[in-house]
Design a protein around this motif. Structure first.
Motif, PDB file in Angstrom:
ATOM      1  N   ALA A 187      49.732  37.542   2.248  1.00 55.32           N
ATOM      2  CA  ALA A 187      49.680  36.743   1.030  1.00 55.32           C
ATOM      3  C   ALA A 187      50.186  35.340   1.314  1.00 55.32           C
ATOM      4  O   ALA A 187      51.257  35.156   1.906  1.00 55.32           O
ATOM      5  CB  ALA A 187      50.521  37.397  -0.052  1.00 55.32           C
ATOM      6  N   ALA A 188      49.410  34.348   0.884  1.00 51.79           N
ATOM      7  CA  ALA A 188      49.765  32.951   1.118  1.00 51.79           C
ATOM      8  C   ALA A 188      50.199  32.279  -0.172  1.00 51.79           C
ATOM      9  O   ALA A 188      49.622  32.531  -1.232  1.00 51.79           O
ATOM     10  CB  ALA A 188      48.568  32.207   1.700  1.00 51.79           C
ATOM     11  N   SER A 189      51.207  31.441  -0.065  1.00 46.02           N
ATOM     12  CA  SER A 189      51.677  30.707  -1.238  1.00 46.02           C
ATOM     13  C   SER A 189      50.802  29.486  -1.449  1.00 46.02           C
ATOM     14  O   SER A 189      50.006  29.106  -0.588  1.00 46.02           O
ATOM     15  CB  SER A 189      53.124  30.269  -1.033  1.00 46.02           C
TER      16      SER A 189
ATOM     17  N   ASP B  37      40.335  37.125   0.650  1.00 48.09           N
ATOM     18  CA  ASP B  37      40.004  37.052  -0.766  1.00 48.09           C
ATOM     19  C   ASP B  37      40.635  35.768  -1.279  1.00 48.09           C
ATOM     20  O   ASP B  37      41.847  35.717  -1.512  1.00 48.09           O
ATOM     21  CB  ASP B  37      40.550  38.278  -1.507  1.00 48.09           C
ATOM     22  N   ASN B  38      39.841  34.735  -1.429  1.00 48.54           N
ATOM     23  CA  ASN B  38      40.379  33.434  -1.834  1.00 48.54           C
ATOM     24  C   ASN B  38      40.968  33.468  -3.235  1.00 48.54           C
ATOM     25  O   ASN B  38      41.922  32.745  -3.529  1.00 48.54           O
ATOM     26  CB  ASN B  38      39.299  32.364  -1.746  1.00 48.54           C
ATOM     27  N   ALA B  39      40.432  34.307  -4.101  1.00 50.63           N
ATOM     28  CA  ALA B  39      40.948  34.386  -5.468  1.00 50.63           C
ATOM     29  C   ALA B  39      42.377  34.939  -5.477  1.00 50.63           C
ATOM     30  O   ALA B  39      43.166  34.633  -6.369  1.00 50.63           O
ATOM     31  CB  ALA B  39      40.043  35.259  -6.324  1.00 50.63           C
ATOM     32  N   LYS B  40      42.705  35.733  -4.462  1.00 51.98           N
ATOM     33  CA  LYS B  40      44.041  36.330  -4.376  1.00 51.98           C
ATOM     34  C   LYS B  40      44.906  35.656  -3.324  1.00 51.98           C
ATOM     35  O   LYS B  40      46.029  36.092  -3.066  1.00 51.98           O
ATOM     36  CB  LYS B  40      43.929  37.821  -4.055  1.00 51.98           C
ATOM     37  N   ASN B  41      44.373  34.616  -2.683  1.00 53.46           N
ATOM     38  CA  ASN B  41      45.123  33.934  -1.606  1.00 53.46           C
ATOM     39  C   ASN B  41      45.616  34.923  -0.562  1.00 53.46           C
ATOM     40  O   ASN B  41      46.766  34.862  -0.111  1.00 53.46           O
ATOM     41  CB  ASN B  41      46.321  33.163  -2.180  1.00 53.46           C
ATOM     42  N   THR B  42      44.753  35.836  -0.174  1.00 54.19           N
ATOM     43  CA  THR B  42      45.172  36.920   0.716  1.00 54.19           C
ATOM     44  C   THR B  42      44.200  37.099   1.874  1.00 54.19           C
ATOM     45  O   THR B  42      42.985  37.069   1.682  1.00 54.19           O
ATOM     46  CB  THR B  42      45.306  38.237  -0.062  1.00 54.19           C
ATOM     47  N   LEU B  43      44.774  37.295   3.039  1.00 58.02           N
ATOM     48  CA  LEU B  43      44.032  37.602   4.255  1.00 58.02           C
ATOM     49  C   LEU B  43      44.253  39.076   4.564  1.00 58.02           C
ATOM     50  O   LEU B  43      45.339  39.604   4.329  1.00 58.02           O
ATOM     51  CB  LEU B  43      44.544  36.748   5.411  1.00 58.02           C
ATOM     52  N   TYR B  44      43.227  39.725   5.094  1.00 59.20           N
ATOM     53  CA  TYR B  44      43.326  41.150   5.393  1.00 59.20           C
ATOM     54  C   TYR B  44      42.962  41.427   6.859  1.00 59.20           C
ATOM     55  O   TYR B  44      42.238  40.662   7.494  1.00 59.20           O
ATOM     56  CB  TYR B  44      42.376  41.966   4.500  1.00 59.20           C
ATOM     57  N   LEU B  45      43.457  42.551   7.333  1.00 56.32           N
ATOM     58  CA  LEU B  45      43.034  43.067   8.630  1.00 56.32           C
ATOM     59  C   LEU B  45      42.868  44.573   8.491  1.00 56.32           C
ATOM     60  O   LEU B  45      43.848  45.298   8.322  1.00 56.32           O
ATOM     61  CB  LEU B  45      44.041  42.755   9.734  1.00 56.32           C
TER      62      LEU B  45
ATOM     63  N   ALA C 167      45.821  26.104  -2.680  1.00 57.09           N
ATOM     64  CA  ALA C 167      44.658  26.113  -1.795  1.00 57.09           C
ATOM     65  C   ALA C 167      44.797  27.201  -0.746  1.00 57.09           C
ATOM     66  O   ALA C 167      45.877  27.441  -0.237  1.00 57.09           O
ATOM     67  CB  ALA C 167      44.515  24.755  -1.125  1.00 57.09           C
ATOM     68  N   PHE C 168      43.724  27.850  -0.444  1.00 60.14           N
ATOM     69  CA  PHE C 168      43.768  28.900   0.567  1.00 60.14           C
ATOM     70  C   PHE C 168      42.642  28.714   1.559  1.00 60.14           C
ATOM     71  O   PHE C 168      42.308  29.601   2.313  1.00 60.14           O
ATOM     72  CB  PHE C 168      43.686  30.269  -0.114  1.00 60.14           C
ATOM     73  N   ASN C 169      42.081  27.537   1.599  1.00 56.03           N
ATOM     74  CA  ASN C 169      40.935  27.345   2.460  1.00 56.03           C
ATOM     75  C   ASN C 169      41.401  26.892   3.845  1.00 56.03           C
ATOM     76  O   ASN C 169      41.154  25.758   4.244  1.00 56.03           O
ATOM     77  CB  ASN C 169      39.990  26.309   1.846  1.00 56.03           C
TER      78      ASN C 169
END
Length: 128
Positions: A23-25, A72-80, A28-30
């Motif tokens: 999860a990113a604070s 998921d940019n809407a959730k500011n989250t990266l997954y693995l 912007a998450f791009n």
């Protein structure tokens, strides 16, 4: 820079699956994002990367075909998503982001110096 918090680590059996989240604070998450891992007494190594705007992915040979990186940019989250786990996948997994304006080329994605923000890590242990 951005604050990153990993979660989802734990204990899995050989051949099993785990899903990590980062999860990113911030708004912007791009960013160019990546997962790295570090096993005890080993150097940190690149696992998978995802370019900003989903312009491409990169995987290490050791995880190609078994792991999938996504966001998921809407959730500011990266997954693995990690499937077909092996004992050698056991490590502390770190999320990383490159928040500068200039994006990464694919060949630079495995370089730790390319990223300016890092999470604290989440432990993954794979047992037989």
């Amino acid at each position: 820079q951005v604050q990153l918090v990993e979660s989802g680590g734990g204990l899995a059996q050989v051949g099993g699956s785990l899903s990590l989240s980062c999860a990113a604070s911030g708004r912007a998450f791009n960013y160019d994002m990546a997962w790295f891992r570090q096993a005890p007494e080993k150097e940190r190594e690149f696992v998978a990367g995802l370019k900003r705007r989903n312009f491409g992915t990169s995987y290490s040979d050791s995880v190609k075909g078994r792991f999938t990186i996504s966001r998921d940019n809407a959730k500011n989250t990266l997954y693995l998503q990690m499937n077909s786990l092996r004992p050698e996948d056991s490590a502390n997994y770190f999320c990383a982001a490159r928040t500068t304006a200039s994006g990464l080329i694919t060949s630079s994605m495995p370089s730790q110096r390319a990223y300016d923000s890092w999470g604290q890590g989440t432990q993954v242990t794979v047992s037989a």
